[in-house]
Design a protein around this motif. Structure first.
Motif, mmCIF file in Angstrom:
data_model
loop_
_atom_site.group_PDB
_atom_site.id
_atom_site.type_symbol
_atom_site.label_atom_id
_atom_site.label_comp_id
_atom_site.label_asym_id
_atom_site.label_seq_id
_atom_site.Cartn_x
_atom_site.Cartn_y
_atom_site.Cartn_z
ATOM 1 N N MET A 53 0.418 -0.745 -0.303
ATOM 2 C CA MET A 53 0.053 0.056 -0.080
ATOM 3 C C MET A 53 0.854 1.350 -0.579
ATOM 4 O O MET A 53 0.510 2.627 -0.335
ATOM 5 C CB MET A 53 -0.719 -0.461 0.767
ATOM 6 N N LEU A 54 1.828 0.875 0.381
ATOM 7 C CA LEU A 54 3.081 2.111 0.585
ATOM 8 C C LEU A 54 4.030 2.541 -0.808
ATOM 9 O O LEU A 54 5.291 2.634 -0.432
ATOM 10 C CB LEU A 54 3.550 2.279 1.311
ATOM 11 N N PHE A 59 -0.550 3.593 -5.339
ATOM 12 C CA PHE A 59 -0.624 4.674 -5.234
ATOM 13 C C PHE A 59 -1.810 4.949 -6.542
ATOM 14 O O PHE A 59 -2.032 5.583 -6.197
ATOM 15 C CB PHE A 59 0.316 5.680 -5.081
ATOM 16 N N THR A 60 -1.440 5.137 -7.515
ATOM 17 C CA THR A 60 -1.107 4.633 -8.693
ATOM 18 C C THR A 60 -2.494 4.225 -9.081
ATOM 19 O O THR A 60 -3.749 4.635 -10.135
ATOM 20 C CB THR A 60 -0.706 4.533 -9.725
ATOM 21 N N THR A 157 -4.324 15.705 -8.486
ATOM 22 C CA THR A 157 -4.898 14.762 -7.315
ATOM 23 C C THR A 157 -3.607 15.105 -6.877
ATOM 24 O O THR A 157 -2.513 15.910 -7.441
ATOM 25 C CB THR A 157 -4.131 13.532 -8.298
ATOM 26 N N VAL A 158 -3.710 15.604 -5.447
ATOM 27 C CA VAL A 158 -2.386 16.010 -4.815
ATOM 28 C C VAL A 158 -2.065 14.689 -4.689
ATOM 29 O O VAL A 158 -2.063 14.024 -3.708
ATOM 30 C CB VAL A 158 -2.992 16.509 -3.786
ATOM 31 N N LYS A 159 -0.868 14.611 -4.157
ATOM 32 C CA LYS A 159 0.993 13.511 -3.654
ATOM 33 C C LYS A 159 1.503 13.648 -2.670
ATOM 34 O O LYS A 159 1.491 15.263 -2.904
ATOM 35 C CB LYS A 159 1.584 12.935 -5.667
ATOM 36 N N PRO A 160 1.561 13.227 -1.790
ATOM 37 C CA PRO A 160 2.904 13.683 -0.995
ATOM 38 C C PRO A 160 3.774 13.236 -0.779
ATOM 39 O O PRO A 160 4.529 12.581 -1.687
ATOM 40 C CB PRO A 160 2.375 13.009 0.464
ATOM 41 N N GLU A 161 4.783 14.649 -0.927
ATOM 42 C CA GLU A 161 5.905 14.552 -1.072
ATOM 43 C C GLU A 161 6.968 13.422 -0.161
ATOM 44 O O GLU A 161 7.923 13.931 0.695
ATOM 45 C CB GLU A 161 6.451 15.772 -1.336
ATOM 46 N N VAL A 162 5.846 12.433 0.192
ATOM 47 C CA VAL A 162 7.329 11.353 0.231
ATOM 48 C C VAL A 162 8.094 9.896 -0.308
ATOM 49 O O VAL A 162 6.905 10.197 -1.261
ATOM 50 C CB VAL A 162 6.026 10.287 1.671
ATOM 51 N N VAL A 163 8.941 9.311 -0.112
ATOM 52 C CA VAL A 163 9.292 8.216 -1.134
ATOM 53 C C VAL A 163 7.811 7.533 -0.441
ATOM 54 O O VAL A 163 8.327 6.960 0.014
ATOM 55 C CB VAL A 163 10.943 8.348 -0.623
ATOM 56 N N LEU A 164 8.108 6.531 -1.773
ATOM 57 C CA LEU A 164 7.437 5.489 -1.627
ATOM 58 C C LEU A 164 7.865 4.070 -2.076
ATOM 59 O O LEU A 164 8.807 4.452 -2.824
ATOM 60 C CB LEU A 164 6.132 5.682 -2.233
#
Length: 241
Positions: A53-54, A59-60, A157-164
């Motif tokens: 899930m991460l 996410f896509t 769509t807004v995406k968190p700036e975290v490295v998945l």
């Protein structure tokens, strides 16, 4: 153990680097990943494991499910810095600590007062529209009534700036981290199992002989450390100030 020799080494240095992981924030009430009480051991109503899930592909392909998990398990907006964060900020103010390199995304180092923070995996506090690149703070993700947060200008769509998982680390941040560790006199590693690459591999770039490991479980670098400390990270770092 007595921390007197560790404190002497820390007090004598003006080029300390701290490398930390999820265990740095557990004393703030944020669970880590791989311990018995960690995120990867927690049962959820989701049918996919957290590692899936991460990922960027999840996410896509399943954006709504991603956000359901992300909001409930990855955001701790009321968490406060603990003694470890506070001690590191004090070491920086004292002119001894040159950089904090963190795998965490919670922003607690900055909240405690640290200025030189390299976030290898990004931050929940930074979010961007995937269409127009407009910036959004954490509150937009938390307060959004939509299952998937969208841009208030273009509707993207807004995406968190975290490295998945499946994504690359930020090259500029990685280069700064490499330089800081390579040039450090003292490297303090805390709250990380040092099993997730490429971040964990950065420790192998340290050239000095004052590697201090603070972790409740063993790591691949224990045999290379001058000190291995199995104790509360907040307690240990606070004793070094």
């Amino acid at each position: 153990m007595s921390y007197e020799e560790v404190k002497r080494i820390v007090s004598a240095s003006r080029n300390i680097v701290f490398f930390g992981g999820a265990g740095t924030s557990t004393e703030s009430g944020i669970p880590d990943f791989r311990s018995e009480a960690g995120l990867y051991q927690t049962k959820t109503k989701q049918t996919y494991p957290p590692e899936v899930m991460l990922s960027r592909s999840f996410f896509t392909e399943h954006t709504e499910q991603f956000y359901e998990f992300y909001r409930s398990k990855m955001i701790y907006k009321d968490a406060k810095p603990n003694a470890a964060h506070v001690a590191l900020a004090q070491l920086e103010r004292d002119g001894r600590l040159k950089a904090v390199i963190t795998q965490n995304i919670d922003g607690l180092h900055q909240l405690a007062g640290s200025g030189s923070v390299l976030e290898l995996h990004g931050s929940v506090h930074r979010n961007r529209c995937m269409s127009c690149a407009k910036f959004f703070a954490l509150e937009h993700i938390v307060a959004s009534e939509d299952a998937i947060p969208v841009c208030d200008e273009c509707g993207g769509t807004v995406k968190p700036e975290v490295v998945l998982y499946e994504e690359m680390l930020d090259e500029a941040v990685l280069e700064q981290a490499i330089a800081a560790i390579s040039e450090a006199d003292v490297l303090i590693v805390g709250g990380t199992s040092l099993t997730v690459n490429p971040a964990a591999g950065l420790v192998g770039l340290y050239r000095g002989d004052n590697l201090i490991l603070i972790n409740k479980s063993s790591t691949p670098y224990d045999s290379q450390a001058r000190f291995v400390i199995r104790d509360s990270i907040g307690k240990v770092l606070n004793s070094l100030c």
